[in-house]
Write a protein that holds these residues in place. Sequence first.
Motif, short mmCIF file in Angstrom:
data_model
loop_
_atom_site.label_atom_id
_atom_site.label_comp_id
_atom_site.label_asym_id
_atom_site.label_seq_id
_atom_site.Cartn_x
_atom_site.Cartn_y
_atom_site.Cartn_z
N ALA A 6 0.86 -1.18 0.00
CA ALA A 6 0.00 0.00 0.00
C ALA A 6 0.90 1.23 0.00
O ALA A 6 1.83 1.32 0.78
N GLU A 11 -4.57 4.21 1.79
CA GLU A 11 -4.70 2.82 1.38
C GLU A 11 -4.49 1.88 2.56
O GLU A 11 -5.19 0.90 2.71
N MET A 14 -7.60 1.86 4.64
CA MET A 14 -8.82 1.62 3.89
C MET A 14 -9.59 0.43 4.47
O MET A 14 -9.00 -0.57 4.84
N ALA A 19 -12.00 -1.19 -0.25
CA ALA A 19 -10.96 -1.76 -1.11
C ALA A 19 -11.56 -2.79 -2.06
O ALA A 19 -11.22 -2.83 -3.25
N GLU A 46 -2.70 -1.02 -9.34
CA GLU A 46 -3.62 -0.59 -8.29
C GLU A 46 -4.43 -1.79 -7.78
O GLU A 46 -4.64 -1.94 -6.58
N ARG A 49 -2.40 -3.84 -5.37
CA ARG A 49 -2.33 -3.21 -4.05
C ARG A 49 -3.63 -3.43 -3.29
O ARG A 49 -3.63 -3.76 -2.10
N LEU A 50 -4.76 -3.25 -3.98
CA LEU A 50 -6.05 -3.44 -3.33
C LEU A 50 -6.27 -4.89 -2.93
O LEU A 50 -6.83 -5.17 -1.86
N ILE A 53 -4.47 -5.42 0.26
CA ILE A 53 -5.22 -4.83 1.36
C ILE A 53 -6.36 -5.75 1.78
O ILE A 53 -6.54 -6.04 2.97
#
Length: 76
Positions: A6, A11, A14, A19, A46, A49-50, A53
């Motif tokens: 993140a 982020e 989040m 997310a 992106e 990364r999500l 998360i």
Amino acid sequence: MNLCEANSPEEKEMRFEEAFKKLQEIVHSLESGQLPLEDLLQKYEEGRRLLKICDDKLNQAEQRIIHLSRRENNSI
């Protein structure tokens, strides 16, 4: 830089639901086939990364449930 980390404090803080919703939107846009290559790569990064998360949040929830279950079993 690790693409799966993140980047921003936003982020990192989040919520899972936020997310996951953003991740679903990214998947939809990637599946559309309408993105130029550079945009596709940015969306993919992106999305990774999500995904991290979401995975981290689910792992935290699982560990909390395990902890609570053990504590409950020990009190019986």
